[in-house]
Design a protein around this motif. Structure first.
Motif, PDB file in Angstrom:
ATOM      1  N   TRP A  26       1.034  -1.743  -0.008  1.00 46.09           N
ATOM      2  CA  TRP A  26       0.010   0.239   0.382  1.00 46.09           C
ATOM      3  C   TRP A  26       0.860   1.733   0.437  1.00 46.09           C
ATOM      4  O   TRP A  26       1.957   1.378   0.841  1.00 46.09           O
ATOM      5  CB  TRP A  26      -0.925  -0.217   1.390  1.00 46.09           C
ATOM      6  CG  TRP A  26      -1.989  -1.021   0.930  1.00 46.09           C
ATOM      7  CD1 TRP A  26      -2.001  -1.755   1.263  1.00 46.09           C
ATOM      8  CD2 TRP A  26      -3.703  -0.167   1.090  1.00 46.09           C
ATOM      9  NE1 TRP A  26      -3.667  -2.440   0.525  1.00 46.09           N
ATOM     10  CE2 TRP A  26      -4.263  -1.478   0.620  1.00 46.09           C
ATOM     11  CE3 TRP A  26      -4.321   0.791   0.431  1.00 46.09           C
ATOM     12  CZ2 TRP A  26      -5.225  -1.527  -0.133  1.00 46.09           C
ATOM     13  CZ3 TRP A  26      -5.437   1.156  -0.112  1.00 46.09           C
ATOM     14  CH2 TRP A  26      -6.361   0.058  -0.700  1.00 46.09           C
ATOM     15  N   GLY A  27       0.676   2.166  -1.160  1.00 43.34           N
ATOM     16  CA  GLY A  27       1.533   3.735  -1.262  1.00 43.34           C
ATOM     17  C   GLY A  27       0.448   4.587  -0.448  1.00 43.34           C
ATOM     18  O   GLY A  27      -0.715   4.434  -0.911  1.00 43.34           O
ATOM     19  N   ILE A  28       1.174   5.834  -0.160  1.00 42.35           N
ATOM     20  CA  ILE A  28       0.715   6.458   0.094  1.00 42.35           C
ATOM     21  C   ILE A  28       1.148   7.787  -1.587  1.00 42.35           C
ATOM     22  O   ILE A  28       2.086   7.710  -1.400  1.00 42.35           O
ATOM     23  CB  ILE A  28       1.618   8.303   1.253  1.00 42.35           C
ATOM     24  CG1 ILE A  28       1.049   6.444   2.717  1.00 42.35           C
ATOM     25  CG2 ILE A  28       1.024   8.835   1.803  1.00 42.35           C
ATOM     26  CD1 ILE A  28       1.671   7.445   3.840  1.00 42.35           C
ATOM     27  N   GLY A  29       0.205   8.147  -1.922  1.00 41.11           N
ATOM     28  CA  GLY A  29       0.680   8.899  -3.052  1.00 41.11           C
ATOM     29  C   GLY A  29      -0.167  10.642  -3.026  1.00 41.11           C
ATOM     30  O   GLY A  29      -1.193  11.020  -2.103  1.00 41.11           O
ATOM     31  N   LYS A  39       5.741  17.696   0.842  1.00 47.66           N
ATOM     32  CA  LYS A  39       5.900  18.321   1.695  1.00 47.66           C
ATOM     33  C   LYS A  39       4.714  16.838   2.727  1.00 47.66           C
ATOM     34  O   LYS A  39       5.087  16.856   4.158  1.00 47.66           O
ATOM     35  CB  LYS A  39       5.995  19.823   2.261  1.00 47.66           C
ATOM     36  CG  LYS A  39       5.527  20.193   3.419  1.00 47.66           C
ATOM     37  CD  LYS A  39       6.209  21.307   3.283  1.00 47.66           C
ATOM     38  CE  LYS A  39       6.483  21.724   4.999  1.00 47.66           C
ATOM     39  NZ  LYS A  39       6.217  21.404   6.338  1.00 47.66           N
ATOM     40  N   LYS A  40       3.415  17.576   2.804  1.00 40.88           N
ATOM     41  CA  LYS A  40       1.974  17.231   3.062  1.00 40.88           C
ATOM     42  C   LYS A  40       2.839  15.600   3.657  1.00 40.88           C
ATOM     43  O   LYS A  40       2.391  14.751   4.462  1.00 40.88           O
ATOM     44  CB  LYS A  40       0.332  17.179   2.548  1.00 40.88           C
ATOM     45  CG  LYS A  40       0.059  18.077   2.536  1.00 40.88           C
ATOM     46  CD  LYS A  40      -1.057  17.902   1.789  1.00 40.88           C
ATOM     47  CE  LYS A  40      -1.754  19.281   1.242  1.00 40.88           C
ATOM     48  NZ  LYS A  40      -2.924  18.926   0.616  1.00 40.88           N
ATOM     49  N   VAL A  41       3.387  14.401   2.183  1.00 42.56           N
ATOM     50  CA  VAL A  41       3.789  13.079   2.265  1.00 42.56           C
ATOM     51  C   VAL A  41       4.441  13.102   3.668  1.00 42.56           C
ATOM     52  O   VAL A  41       4.163  12.010   4.018  1.00 42.56           O
ATOM     53  CB  VAL A  41       4.052  12.246   0.664  1.00 42.56           C
ATOM     54  CG1 VAL A  41       4.269  10.866   1.058  1.00 42.56           C
ATOM     55  CG2 VAL A  41       2.334  12.386   0.397  1.00 42.56           C
ATOM     56  N   THR A 130       4.965   6.025  -2.053  1.00 47.54           N
ATOM     57  CA  THR A 130       6.039   5.244  -0.548  1.00 47.54           C
ATOM     58  C   THR A 130       5.319   4.309   0.396  1.00 47.54           C
ATOM     59  O   THR A 130       3.544   4.779   0.250  1.00 47.54           O
ATOM     60  CB  THR A 130       6.748   6.996  -0.231  1.00 47.54           C
ATOM     61  OG1 THR A 130       7.397   6.552   1.686  1.00 47.54           O
ATOM     62  CG2 THR A 130       5.164   7.402   0.621  1.00 47.54           C
ATOM     63  N   SER A 131       5.789   4.178   1.237  1.00 49.31           N
ATOM     64  CA  SER A 131       5.200   2.831   1.771  1.00 49.31           C
ATOM     65  C   SER A 131       4.355   3.385   2.817  1.00 49.31           C
ATOM     66  O   SER A 131       4.229   4.605   3.016  1.00 49.31           O
ATOM     67  CB  SER A 131       6.139   1.205   2.700  1.00 49.31           C
ATOM     68  OG  SER A 131       6.928   2.715   3.597  1.00 49.31           O
TER      69      SER A 131
END
Length: 186
Positions: A26-29, A39-41, A130-131
């Protein structure tokens, strides 16, 4: 699937961040060209911004928008890899500056996953991947392992029906323009 792609697409276009299943974990995108979104990520993951993030692109044509020179060996690696492989390229371009590593490299993968391919193609651009974990914590292998902080910190969570049953992070290879290959993660 198209409904989920359209919802995620809208969030990406608005500078938001999504939680989505990739060809690995699962990724944060977010939009890889939007510094505020990147920047939020970093903030959500509590990750220092000197640790670069991975991007996904739909195909080789799209890859060429973000890398000045694609080494010929990269195309062979992409074609022959038996498992998801991320390549770190020299001379990144047209991306958020806070996404590019200090040595001007960028990690990019062309996913073997219909959802990610369609999302990137419709977005017509690179998407951060990113994970879905707080920096330093274990990478969640399934949706149920994702922390509440991550779930609450994103603007949209893609329906988990697209999740793969078995997931592990991609291999990472650094490939310089001079042809030097370094395995970063198997």
């Amino acid at each position: 699937m198209q409904n989920e792609i359209n919802k995620a697409l809208k969030i990406l276009q608005q500078g938001g961040i999504i939680l989505y299943p990739t060809d690995t974990v699962w990724g944060i995108g977010c939009d890889a060209t939007n510094e505020a979104a990147v920047k939020k990520v970093y903030d959500l993951k509590k990750r220092i911004d000197s640790k670069a993030l991975i991007c996904l692109v739909a195909d080789e044509r799209m890859l060429s928008k973000y890398v000045k020179q694609i080494p010929e060996a990269a195309l062979d690696i992409i074609e022959l890899a038996e498992s998801p492989t991320t390549i770190i390229y020299d001379d990144a371009q047209n991306l958020a500056t806070n996404l590019i590593a200090k040595d001007n490299t960028i990690a990019i993968r062309i996913p073997d996953n219909e959802f990610c391919f369609q999302l990137s193609r419709k977005f017509n651009g690179a998407i951060v991947s990113t994970s879905a974990n707080i920096s330093g914590q274990p990478t969640p292998k399934t949706f149920s392992e994702i922390s509440t902080d991550i779930l609450k910190g994103v603007d949209y969570v893609v329906n988990s029906q697209f999740e793969k049953k078995s997931s592990k992070p991609s291999s990472i290879i650094k490939l310089t323009n001079s042809g030097l290959v370094t395995i970063i993660r198997k």
